[in-house]
Design a protein around this motif. Structure first.
Motif, PDB file in Angstrom:
ATOM      1  N   ARG A 165       0.829  -1.199   0.000  1.00  0.00           N
ATOM      2  CA  ARG A 165       0.000   0.000   0.000  1.00  0.00           C
ATOM      3  C   ARG A 165       0.869   1.257   0.000  1.00  0.00           C
ATOM      4  O   ARG A 165       0.571   2.239  -0.684  1.00  0.00           O
ATOM      5  CB  ARG A 165      -0.932   0.005   1.204  1.00  0.00           C
ATOM      6  N   GLU A 166       1.979   1.211   0.758  1.00  0.00           N
ATOM      7  CA  GLU A 166       2.877   2.354   0.822  1.00  0.00           C
ATOM      8  C   GLU A 166       3.479   2.658  -0.542  1.00  0.00           C
ATOM      9  O   GLU A 166       3.657   3.820  -0.914  1.00  0.00           O
ATOM     10  CB  GLU A 166       3.997   2.099   1.838  1.00  0.00           C
ATOM     11  N   SER A 167       3.795   1.596  -1.287  1.00  0.00           N
ATOM     12  CA  SER A 167       4.342   1.790  -2.626  1.00  0.00           C
ATOM     13  C   SER A 167       3.352   2.512  -3.525  1.00  0.00           C
ATOM     14  O   SER A 167       3.700   3.475  -4.224  1.00  0.00           O
ATOM     15  CB  SER A 167       4.707   0.431  -3.251  1.00  0.00           C
ATOM     16  N   ALA A 170       2.714   6.272  -2.791  1.00  0.00           N
ATOM     17  CA  ALA A 170       3.817   7.178  -3.130  1.00  0.00           C
ATOM     18  C   ALA A 170       3.846   7.551  -4.606  1.00  0.00           C
ATOM     19  O   ALA A 170       4.578   8.459  -5.005  1.00  0.00           O
ATOM     20  CB  ALA A 170       5.152   6.539  -2.743  1.00  0.00           C
ATOM     21  N   LEU A 171       3.033   6.864  -5.423  1.00  0.00           N
ATOM     22  CA  LEU A 171       3.082   7.069  -6.862  1.00  0.00           C
ATOM     23  C   LEU A 171       2.190   8.226  -7.303  1.00  0.00           C
ATOM     24  O   LEU A 171       1.137   8.467  -6.729  1.00  0.00           O
ATOM     25  CB  LEU A 171       2.653   5.795  -7.589  1.00  0.00           C
ATOM     26  N   ASP A 172       2.640   8.915  -8.328  1.00  0.00           N
ATOM     27  CA  ASP A 172       1.872  10.013  -8.918  1.00  0.00           C
ATOM     28  C   ASP A 172       1.610   9.654 -10.381  1.00  0.00           C
ATOM     29  O   ASP A 172       2.410   9.963 -11.265  1.00  0.00           O
ATOM     30  CB  ASP A 172       2.648  11.322  -8.811  1.00  0.00           C
ATOM     31  N   LEU A 173       0.496   8.976 -10.625  1.00  0.00           N
ATOM     32  CA  LEU A 173       0.184   8.451 -11.954  1.00  0.00           C
ATOM     33  C   LEU A 173      -0.853   9.323 -12.657  1.00  0.00           C
ATOM     34  O   LEU A 173      -1.812   9.770 -12.037  1.00  0.00           O
ATOM     35  CB  LEU A 173      -0.332   7.017 -11.839  1.00  0.00           C
ATOM     36  N   THR A 182       4.386   1.774 -18.162  1.00  0.00           N
ATOM     37  CA  THR A 182       5.678   2.457 -18.260  1.00  0.00           C
ATOM     38  C   THR A 182       5.786   3.532 -17.194  1.00  0.00           C
ATOM     39  O   THR A 182       6.798   3.631 -16.483  1.00  0.00           O
ATOM     40  CB  THR A 182       5.836   3.088 -19.657  1.00  0.00           C
ATOM     41  N   GLU A 183       4.740   4.348 -17.065  1.00  0.00           N
ATOM     42  CA  GLU A 183       4.744   5.402 -16.058  1.00  0.00           C
ATOM     43  C   GLU A 183       4.861   4.819 -14.658  1.00  0.00           C
ATOM     44  O   GLU A 183       5.580   5.353 -13.800  1.00  0.00           O
ATOM     45  CB  GLU A 183       3.463   6.227 -16.164  1.00  0.00           C
ATOM     46  N   LEU A 184       4.174   3.713 -14.401  1.00  0.00           N
ATOM     47  CA  LEU A 184       4.214   3.051 -13.104  1.00  0.00           C
ATOM     48  C   LEU A 184       5.637   2.628 -12.757  1.00  0.00           C
ATOM     49  O   LEU A 184       6.128   2.867 -11.644  1.00  0.00           O
ATOM     50  CB  LEU A 184       3.293   1.835 -13.133  1.00  0.00           C
ATOM     51  N   THR A 185       6.322   2.002 -13.705  1.00  0.00           N
ATOM     52  CA  THR A 185       7.693   1.545 -13.466  1.00  0.00           C
ATOM     53  C   THR A 185       8.635   2.722 -13.250  1.00  0.00           C
ATOM     54  O   THR A 185       9.488   2.697 -12.356  1.00  0.00           O
ATOM     55  CB  THR A 185       8.177   0.692 -14.649  1.00  0.00           C
ATOM     56  N   LEU A 189      10.917   3.693  -9.862  1.00  0.00           N
ATOM     57  CA  LEU A 189      12.357   3.939  -9.922  1.00  0.00           C
ATOM     58  C   LEU A 189      12.689   5.335  -9.396  1.00  0.00           C
ATOM     59  O   LEU A 189      13.642   5.510  -8.628  1.00  0.00           O
ATOM     60  CB  LEU A 189      12.858   3.792 -11.356  1.00  0.00           C
ATOM     61  N   THR A 190      11.900   6.321  -9.826  1.00  0.00           N
ATOM     62  CA  THR A 190      12.152   7.698  -9.412  1.00  0.00           C
ATOM     63  C   THR A 190      12.000   7.866  -7.908  1.00  0.00           C
ATOM     64  O   THR A 190      12.752   8.622  -7.273  1.00  0.00           O
ATOM     65  CB  THR A 190      11.187   8.659 -10.140  1.00  0.00           C
ATOM     66  N   LYS A 191      11.029   7.151  -7.323  1.00  0.00           N
ATOM     67  CA  LYS A 191      10.791   7.264  -5.881  1.00  0.00           C
ATOM     68  C   LYS A 191      11.719   6.358  -5.077  1.00  0.00           C
ATOM     69  O   LYS A 191      11.582   6.259  -3.849  1.00  0.00           O
ATOM     70  CB  LYS A 191       9.324   6.914  -5.578  1.00  0.00           C
TER      71      LYS A 191
END
Length: 317
Positions: A165-167, A170-173, A182-185, A189-191
């Motif tokens: 859930r934490e992962s 943290a994502l901004d999709l 692609t954006e998810l991956t 990586l960026t985070k």
């Protein structure tokens, strides 16, 4: 593949998320596959199917939500925002992946070895699972991604994934279509999240389920997205592509210069100097931006580490 590990955990803490669109011919088998291995918290997000996907999924025991917009990406974003469980496993609803292989993806997350686990379809593909064009396209896109992001990932387009859930939080999709993977991956990586890739079995698509992927069109969109995202993660690569192109043009003009006998020959010489200068400026810009991006990632890691320490201290009270 076999699984020799046994973990004790509440399977209701795991949300099985299945984004679908016209998957009437396969969705029942996918849902029952998870139920057969003890997972009953199954969420189906339907992209306004024209067949009986929703009815079949509901009859099989899944919770069905009709997404408010269109596209796989929009369904993922909407489901991620509504997530309350500790873990989520996402799988395609077309029957090409095996529900019984869930533990290969979920266990590393449960054990804290990864924030995000992706199933490598290419490594475990069965005969006929990919057409020759799709396999070539997947390999080219993944090769391009590895160069752009210094990554060892072999299948960034897989639809079989596990997250904490934490992962997800943290994502901004933002992407709505197939570019979402692609954006998810890239976001992970960026985070600075730990991404693990595991081989999975990949089966041919059932004849009664039509593909929504257009190899040429979607392959182009995904490739352009990889290049666009690289400007933040690897700006040296982003600027380097144009720098290389400029230097190549300059070299071509220099090579052609001796063969130009008319007055245009001097123009070729001037143009070659111009493109060489542009190439050099782009390369310098890439190096400067790369230093800035590296410092940004280090700062982000320090902030994340400090936040985790604070959370540990808070949990002790």
């Amino acid at each position: 593949m076999t699984e020799d590990r046994t973990l004790i955990f509440d399977k209701n803490d795991v949300c099985i998320f299945i984004p679908v669109l016209n998957e009437e011919g396969a969705i029942k088998d996918v849902i029952e596959g998870f139920k057969n291995v003890g997972y009953t918290n199954i969420l189906v997000y339907d992209g306004n199917s024209k067949d009986k996907t929703r009815e079949v999924a509901a009859a099989a025991g899944a919770r069905v939500v009709v997404q408010s917009g269109k596209g796989k990406g929009q369904a993922m974003i909407q489901a991620f925002d509504a997530m309350t469980e500790k873990y989520m496993v996402m799988i395609d609803g077309d029957g090409t992946e095996l529900p019984e292989e869930i533990h290969h993806l979920l266990y590393p997350v449960l054990e804290g070895k990864a924030d995000h686990v992706a199933g490598n379809r290419i490594a475990g593909r069965t005969p006929g699972a990919f057409t020759a064009l799709n396999l070539l396209g997947n390999r080219m896109i993944n090769w391009f991604f590895r160069r752009a992001f210094h990554s060892g990932l072999r299948d960034i387009l897989t639809g079989y994934r596990a997250f904490t859930r934490e992962s997800i939080q943290a994502l901004d999709l933002k992407q709505n279509g197939f570019v979402i993977e692609t954006e998810l991956t890239v976001e992970c990586l960026t985070k600075g999240q730990k991404i693990l890739e595991v081989p999975i079995t990949y089966l041919p698509r059932p004849e009664k389920v039509e593909t929504k992927l257009h190899p040429i069109r979607d392959g182009y969109r995904i490739s352009m997205a990889i290049y666009k995202y690289s400007r933040f993660y690897n700006p040296l690569f982003f600027f380097g592509v144009w720098s290389l192109l400029s230097f190549t043009i300059a070299l071509l003009l220099i090579a052609l210069h001796p063969f130009i006998t008319w007055h245009g020959g001097s123009i070729f010489g001037t143009a070659s100097v111009f493109f060489a200068g542009i190439g050099a400026l782009l390369l310098v810009a890439g190096f400067v931006a790369d230093i800035s991006a590296t410092l940004h990632r280090k700062t982000l890691k320090a902030i994340q580490a400090n936040r985790k320490e604070q959370e540990k201290e808070y949990d002790q009270f």
